[in-house]
Design a protein around this motif. Structure first.
Motif, PDB file in Angstrom:
ATOM      1  N   THR A 112      67.163  65.011  -2.290  1.00  0.00           N
ATOM      2  CA  THR A 112      67.476  63.636  -2.673  1.00  0.00           C
ATOM      3  C   THR A 112      68.507  63.048  -1.723  1.00  0.00           C
ATOM      4  N   ASP A 113      68.586  61.715  -1.705  1.00  0.00           N
ATOM      5  CA  ASP A 113      69.562  61.022  -0.853  1.00  0.00           C
ATOM      6  C   ASP A 113      70.942  61.089  -1.507  1.00  0.00           C
ATOM      7  N   GLN A 114      71.919  61.615  -0.766  1.00  0.00           N
ATOM      8  CA  GLN A 114      73.279  61.744  -1.284  1.00  0.00           C
ATOM      9  C   GLN A 114      74.274  61.451  -0.170  1.00  0.00           C
ATOM     10  N   TRP A 115      75.534  61.253  -0.587  1.00  0.00           N
ATOM     11  CA  TRP A 115      76.638  61.102   0.367  1.00  0.00           C
ATOM     12  C   TRP A 115      77.287  62.465   0.575  1.00  0.00           C
ATOM     13  N   PHE A 116      77.637  62.753   1.821  1.00  0.00           N
ATOM     14  CA  PHE A 116      78.215  64.053   2.167  1.00  0.00           C
ATOM     15  C   PHE A 116      79.474  63.877   3.013  1.00  0.00           C
ATOM     16  N   VAL A 117      80.382  64.837   2.867  1.00  0.00           N
ATOM     17  CA  VAL A 117      81.519  64.948   3.779  1.00  0.00           C
ATOM     18  C   VAL A 117      81.201  66.053   4.781  1.00  0.00           C
ATOM     19  N   ALA A 118      81.307  65.734   6.076  1.00  0.00           N
ATOM     20  CA  ALA A 118      81.150  66.741   7.126  1.00  0.00           C
ATOM     21  C   ALA A 118      82.479  67.497   7.229  1.00  0.00           C
ATOM     22  N   VAL A 119      82.471  68.747   6.806  1.00  0.00           N
ATOM     23  CA  VAL A 119      83.739  69.454   6.579  1.00  0.00           C
ATOM     24  C   VAL A 119      84.227  70.298   7.754  1.00  0.00           C
ATOM     25  N   GLU A 120      83.406  70.494   8.771  1.00  0.00           N
ATOM     26  CA  GLU A 120      83.774  71.446   9.830  1.00  0.00           C
ATOM     27  C   GLU A 120      85.113  71.096  10.472  1.00  0.00           C
ATOM     28  N   ASN A 121      85.299  69.846  10.866  1.00  0.00           N
ATOM     29  CA  ASN A 121      86.551  69.449  11.525  1.00  0.00           C
ATOM     30  C   ASN A 121      87.719  69.379  10.554  1.00  0.00           C
ATOM     31  N   LEU A 122      87.435  69.105   9.291  1.00  0.00           N
ATOM     32  CA  LEU A 122      88.507  69.099   8.292  1.00  0.00           C
ATOM     33  C   LEU A 122      88.968  70.512   7.982  1.00  0.00           C
ATOM     34  N   ALA A 123      88.052  71.474   8.092  1.00  0.00           N
ATOM     35  CA  ALA A 123      88.372  72.850   7.713  1.00  0.00           C
ATOM     36  C   ALA A 123      89.296  73.529   8.709  1.00  0.00           C
ATOM     37  N   LYS A 124      89.188  73.200   9.978  1.00  0.00           N
ATOM     38  CA  LYS A 124      89.957  73.923  11.002  1.00  0.00           C
ATOM     39  C   LYS A 124      91.461  73.851  10.765  1.00  0.00           C
ATOM     40  N   PRO A 125      92.055  72.651  10.602  1.00  0.00           N
ATOM     41  CA  PRO A 125      93.503  72.623  10.331  1.00  0.00           C
ATOM     42  C   PRO A 125      93.867  73.238   8.981  1.00  0.00           C
ATOM     43  N   ALA A 131      93.568  54.474  -3.613  1.00  0.00           N
ATOM     44  CA  ALA A 131      93.680  55.631  -2.727  1.00  0.00           C
ATOM     45  C   ALA A 131      92.305  56.218  -2.419  1.00  0.00           C
ATOM     46  N   VAL A 132      91.460  56.320  -3.452  1.00  0.00           N
ATOM     47  CA  VAL A 132      90.123  56.895  -3.270  1.00  0.00           C
ATOM     48  C   VAL A 132      89.297  56.033  -2.316  1.00  0.00           C
ATOM     49  N   GLN A 133      89.336  54.719  -2.509  1.00  0.00           N
ATOM     50  CA  GLN A 133      88.602  53.815  -1.608  1.00  0.00           C
ATOM     51  C   GLN A 133      89.068  53.973  -0.165  1.00  0.00           C
ATOM     52  N   GLU A 134      90.401  54.039  -0.009  1.00  0.00           N
ATOM     53  CA  GLU A 134      90.965  54.130   1.332  1.00  0.00           C
ATOM     54  C   GLU A 134      90.490  55.397   2.050  1.00  0.00           C
ATOM     55  N   VAL A 135      90.504  56.519   1.330  1.00  0.00           N
ATOM     56  CA  VAL A 135      90.079  57.790   1.918  1.00  0.00           C
ATOM     57  C   VAL A 135      88.600  57.742   2.294  1.00  0.00           C
ATOM     58  N   PHE A 136      87.769  57.210   1.396  1.00  0.00           N
ATOM     59  CA  PHE A 136      86.328  57.150   1.673  1.00  0.00           C
ATOM     60  C   PHE A 136      86.058  56.309   2.917  1.00  0.00           C
ATOM     61  N   VAL A 137      86.656  55.137   2.980  1.00  0.00           N
ATOM     62  CA  VAL A 137      86.386  54.226   4.099  1.00  0.00           C
ATOM     63  C   VAL A 137      86.857  54.836   5.411  1.00  0.00           C
ATOM     64  N   GLN A 138      88.063  55.424   5.400  1.00  0.00           N
ATOM     65  CA  GLN A 138      88.575  56.012   6.636  1.00  0.00           C
ATOM     66  C   GLN A 138      87.717  57.192   7.097  1.00  0.00           C
ATOM     67  N   LEU A 139      87.301  58.041   6.168  1.00  0.00           N
ATOM     68  CA  LEU A 139      86.449  59.169   6.546  1.00  0.00           C
ATOM     69  C   LEU A 139      85.109  58.685   7.096  1.00  0.00           C
ATOM     70  N   PHE A 140      84.566  57.645   6.485  1.00  0.00           N
ATOM     71  CA  PHE A 140      83.290  57.101   6.975  1.00  0.00           C
ATOM     72  C   PHE A 140      83.462  56.547   8.389  1.00  0.00           C
ATOM     73  N   ASP A 141      84.539  55.790   8.582  1.00  0.00           N
ATOM     74  CA  ASP A 141      84.763  55.183   9.898  1.00  0.00           C
ATOM     75  C   ASP A 141      84.983  56.253  10.974  1.00  0.00           C
ATOM     76  N   LYS A 142      85.480  57.424  10.580  1.00  0.00           N
ATOM     77  CA  LYS A 142      85.680  58.517  11.545  1.00  0.00           C
ATOM     78  C   LYS A 142      84.419  59.362  11.719  1.00  0.00           C
ATOM     79  N   GLY A 143      83.361  59.011  11.017  1.00  0.00           N
ATOM     80  CA  GLY A 143      82.125  59.777  11.113  1.00  0.00           C
ATOM     81  C   GLY A 143      82.131  61.055  10.310  1.00  0.00           C
ATOM     82  N   LEU A 144      83.069  61.178   9.368  1.00  0.00           N
ATOM     83  CA  LEU A 144      83.189  62.394   8.565  1.00  0.00           C
ATOM     84  C   LEU A 144      82.521  62.254   7.202  1.00  0.00           C
TER      85      LEU A 144
END
Length: 948
Positions: free
Chosen positions: A377-390, A150-163
């Motif tokens: 430092t170099d890190q991975w981030f989630v862009a939360v603006e579009n996730l926050a609205k709903p 489940a975790v892999q699936e969420v990460f890959v889908q969010l990355f593919d959506k640019g999130l």
């Protein structure tokens, strides 16, 4: 039943049986009801917060199960990245003398899995001890195979959506653990520090309005001076308006840095000038973004000064047009060594204007204990603006309800001011990020390496290396409500139990967990994760202080259940303390607070204590006095049940439907039962566990035990009573007790089950061998059985009995001595009630005679109490030894006089009244009023007796 209530002998036995009989699993019938346990750390041990929260969740689950709902309380644990890695690292070092680097990543993670299988179930065993009716057959772990998918699936889908993206940003950095950490893992401690005021020379011969050739900036972290990118002044500050756009020469480094305008500079604070170091301060980073400043990093991952600084733009790209040289004298120094050296060098250069002592806070890593460093430092981030609205809309439109509602404001304030979420951690234990790199550093995100090659058309001879980082544990736990139910597969459990019914949580993780669950669940399921969020307070000690090991005020819920001797408790609180003086002080305080250690109280008493203090959203001060009181409550229920069984077992209790005659007391207690059932149910629906437990307590202790059991004795023990009336009272005794046990079961599961097994057959509700209270119906109030007339009559009866008991107490008359009593000044209803209740009054008030007095003027000298408008009189002649009682009262009055005199003297002292705090003076005045009132009562009593 045993003569004494011994919880340790029933609790483990009943839990084992419930679990073996499968009562914790969903029934498959009724409307679904589900709760997801906030997953405790696999390294953890049950603390008071867990015990409090789990009591609430179990109470809700047992209650809804009894209401016929198809209940699931989903259980599981979190892999706790940092905590688990540290624990196993220490274990390997102690046992094998090796570090994780000696073992290598794969061998070390194998060691963690070994530890998890052998020792990682401690907290789940403790959950069983608390009576948690979770479905153990569905237990999940945030690193199990299904969850990993489940975790892999969420990460890959969010990355593919640019999130999801990778970038160079400022994070909380732990220099000991070499990883980014979340704000929740940062502990801010108050301390006394230094504020150094430095002179920064103005460049190019420029001067200030006051004619100075320098600006003064102040800092608590002189070591970051090496990475300054600018000095900021407020754009409204007239002192520096002409300097905006000019430069200063950065001391010790020689780099020219600009003077910029930004509102972050406070005109009222210090000189009004602020040094800006975007790579080493979160506020400065925001100024850097507004003013487009370079990011100059001067620290290594160990928080050691670099030989040469690193310069980047705001997108994290290296800058080549900035001089990154640093003074060689500081290279290799730790940040605190560099601080001392820089302050000394600034002073030697005449650039230290002054040093100020201040109180401030310093961030520490809660695991390492090291000072946390803002680090680029170099890190991975989630862009939360579009996730926050709903996620915001879901609460605004009522799809998710916060209880209490005021926590919605806290949620909104966070959600409307979000920063992108850093989700990578530099650890080996956790969900490894599904990203691969080629030799040029290009990144390929996919579920597997093979998928990455296929997705991007990479030939087999192109070497790929997987990202070394793992995901923040909050990322995986953000999928908890749907990941535990089998997502991304479309399982029956997911269809049935999602969205879950309620989330029970503390306010401190609304942002870290609750908000992120809402965002991720809406994104991947199109549903909210839960319909309600019940927010409870935090458990504090009796003085309102936060419980912590460093304060030595922690209570272990298992110790409260099973008891612990004093020396073991002291050892528990001080065993790992490094400071001998602090350990000594904590040991002393513990001995004063618990001179006899902690006696066993049992699980039910602890659960009931938690529920009695579970007011909506407010922190609770855990009160040992309440715990003692609710242990007594359990004893009271046990002893009352023994009385019922002694009078009902082997007797005709009317279970076959034979004719019965109900007494006034029977009708009253049945009526009050209906009202209590309605009251408890309503309180549970409103999450007012304090109200529910209080209503149950009052009914059991005051009405059923103290009054109804006493009112049953004249019927059961009277040879002249009819078989129908005795049968009616026995039936009422057992049926009301059986209903009480069903009401009590969600709150006090063990004692209620143990007693119910004996009572249910008498009440006709037992279904045969193996039957359990926990799968019987929740009591539902029947308004038709509410008898207001019976209640009024019983309240009158109680009033007369209490009045006579009060007179006995006032006159120091033995409880068993028969009395004569008179009733007068009442109305016709009072006379009717007297005639209807003579047997009860005679036996319960210990009266040998009770008459109605038509002419109040003819009353003898008597002690008097009022019941409404009616007077209850007990003639005093011949009741007491007059001379002995007068002597006793004279002694008491003399004692009161001395106490009153002492306080009057204190209040007559003008110095005391003028200098003492008003609260202290008022306390003395209140004391004087109380003593004076007591004296008046004693004098009245003395005068009455003297007149005999």
């Amino acid at each position: 039943m045993d003569k004494t209530y011994q919880p340790e002998q029933i609790e483990n036995r009943w839990y084992q049986r419930w679990e073996e009989d499968g009562h914790f699993a969903p029934s498959g019938e009724g409307e679904p009801y589900s709760i997801m346990i906030p997953p405790p750390n696999v390294t953890g041990s049950l603390h008071m917060g867990h015990a409090f929260q789990d009591t609430i969740m179990d109470t809700l689950t047992r209650w809804r199960r009894m209401q016929g709902r198809n209940t699931l309380w989903q259980v599981g644990t979190d892999h706790a990245g940092i905590a688990t890695q540290m624990l196993v690292e220490r274990k390997v070092a102690a046992e094998e003398g090796k570090s994780r680097h000696d073992l290598g990543r794969e061998a070390f993670t194998d060691k963690i899995w070994e530890w998890k299988h052998e020792s990682g179930g401690h907290i789940t065993r403790q959950l069983r001890r608390m009576g948690a009716s979770v479905d153990w057959s569905r237990e999940r772990f945030t690193m199990d195979d299904g969850f990993y998918k489940a975790v892999q699936e969420v990460f890959v889908q969010l990355f593919d959506k640019g999130l999801i993206y990778r970038g160079k940003r400022l994070v909380n950095w732990d220099p000991t653990l070499h990883t980014a950490i979340s704000d929740l893992e940062v502990e801010n401690r108050d301390q006394q520090g230094q504020f150094w005021h430095f002179r920064y020379p103005l460049a190019d011969g420029v001067t200030t309005e006051a004619g100075l050739d320098h600006l003064v900036v102040a800092t608590t972290r002189p070591e970051t001076l090496l990475g300054d990118s600018a000095v900021a002044v407020n754009p409204e500050d007239p002192r520096y308006a002409s300097l905006i756009g000019k430069f200063v020469d950065l001391p010790l480094v020689g780099r020219r840095i600009p003077i910029v305008a930004d509102e972050h500079a406070d005109m009222e604070k210090g000189s009004g000038c602020v040094k800006i170091t975007p790579a080493h301060d979160f506020n400065d980073y925001e100024v850097g973004k507004r003013c487009e400043l370079p990011l100059i990093n001067v620290f290594s991952r160990d928080a050691v000064i670099l030989e040469r600084a690193e310069a980047f733009d705001l997108q994290g790209r290296p800058l080549s047009d900035i001089d990154t040289s640093l003074p060689s004298a500081y290279a290799g120094l730790s940040r605190f060594e560099a601080r001392e050296r820089i302050v000394a060098d600034m002073e030697a250069a005449g650039l230290l204007e002054r040093t100020e002592t201040v109180n401030n806070t310093l961030p520490f890593g809660d695991r390492s204990g090291d000072v946390i460093e803002p680090y680029l430092t170099d890190q991975w981030f989630v862009a939360v603006e579009n996730l926050a609205k709903p996620a915001i809309a879901a609460v605004e439109n009522g799809d998710i309800e916060f209880v209490p509602k005021n926590y919605e404001n806290m949620y909104f304030s966070w959600m409307r001011d979000l920063q992108d979420w850093c989700i990578s951690r530099q650890l080996w234990w956790g969900h490894r990020i599904p990203a691969w790199y080629d030799a040029e550093g290009n990144v390929y995100v996919a579920r597997t390496e093979a998928e990455a090659r296929d997705k991007h058309g990479l030939p087999a001879d192109v070497p790929l290396t997987q990202d070394e980082d793992v995901l923040d544990t909050w990322f995986s736990s953000g999928l908890w409500t749907f990941g535990t139910l089998g997502w991304p597969e479309k399982t029956e459990a997911l269809e049935t139990f999602h969205p879950s019914s309620v989330l029970v949580t503390g306010f401190d993780i609304i942002f870290f967990w609750v908000a992120r669950m809402i965002m991720l669940t809406l994104e991947f399921t199109g549903e909210v994760p839960f319909k309600q969020v019940y927010v409870h307070g935090l458990v504090r000690d009796g003085q309102g202080n936060k419980m912590s090991k460093s304060k030595g005020n922690v209570l272990d819920p298992i110790d409260l259940i099973d008891g612990i001797d004093l020396e073991s408790l002291v050892e528990k609180r001080t065993g790992n303390m490094m400071q001998p003086q602090k350990a000594k002080a904590i040991a002393k305080a513990t001995r004063q607070e618990f001179p006899e250690g902690i006696e066993p109280h049992g699980t039910d008493a602890l659960r009931f204590t938690f529920l009695s203090q579970a007011t909506t959203g407010r922190d609770i001060k855990f009160d040992m006095g309440r715990l003692d009181g609710y242990r007594n409550f359990c004893n009271k229920l046990w002893n009352a049940s023994r009385y019922v069984l002694m009078n009902a077992e082997g007797q005709d209790c009317g279970a076959d439907g034979s004719e019965v005659e109900l007494s006034l007391a029977d009708r009253w207690i049945i009526s009050r039962l209906q009202q209590t059932e309605a009251q408890v149910t309503r309180a549970m629906e409103e999450y007012r566990f304090d109200h529910a437990s209080q209503a149950l307590y009052e009914f059991i202790w005051n009405e059923y035990c103290d009054w109804y059991l006493e009112l049953s004795k004249p019927v059961l023990w009277d040879d002249d009573a009819t078989p129908e009336s005795q049968r009616g009272t026995r039936r009422t005794l057992v049926r009301v007790l059986e209903a009480i046990l069903r009401l009590a079961h969600p709150m006090m599961p063990y004692i209620s089950e143990e007693i119910w097994q004996r009572v249910a057959p008498l009440a006709g509700t037992y279904r045969g061998e193996g039957d359990s209270l926990m799968v019987h119906a929740w009591p539902e109030a029947d308004e038709a059985r509410v008898d207001e007339a019976a209640t009024r009559n019983i309240e009158w009866l109680k009033g007369v009995i209490v009045a006579i008991r009060n007179i006995r107490a006032e006159l120091n008359i033995a409880p068993g001595k028969p009395l004569e009593a008179l009733l007068t000044k009442g109305d016709a209803t009072d006379r009717e009630r007297l005639e209807a209740n003579r047997p009860f009054l005679a036996k319960l008030a210990k009266l040998e005679r009770l008459d109605w007095l038509d002419d109040p003027a003819a009353a003898p000298l008597a002690a008097t109490q009022l019941v409404g408008d009616m007077e209850v009189l007990v003639p005093m002649a011949g009741l007491i030894d007059k001379e002995a009682e007068l002597a006793r009262l004279a002694k008491e009055i003399d004692k009161q006089d001395k106490l009153i005199g002492g306080i009057e003297k204190k209040l007559g002292n003008e110095s005391f009244v003028a200098k003492a705090p008003e609260a202290v003076v008022q306390k003395e005045r209140d004391k004087l009023d109380d003593l004076s009132a007591n004296r008046r009562l004693l004098v009245e009593q003395r005068d009455k007796i003297a007149a005999l």
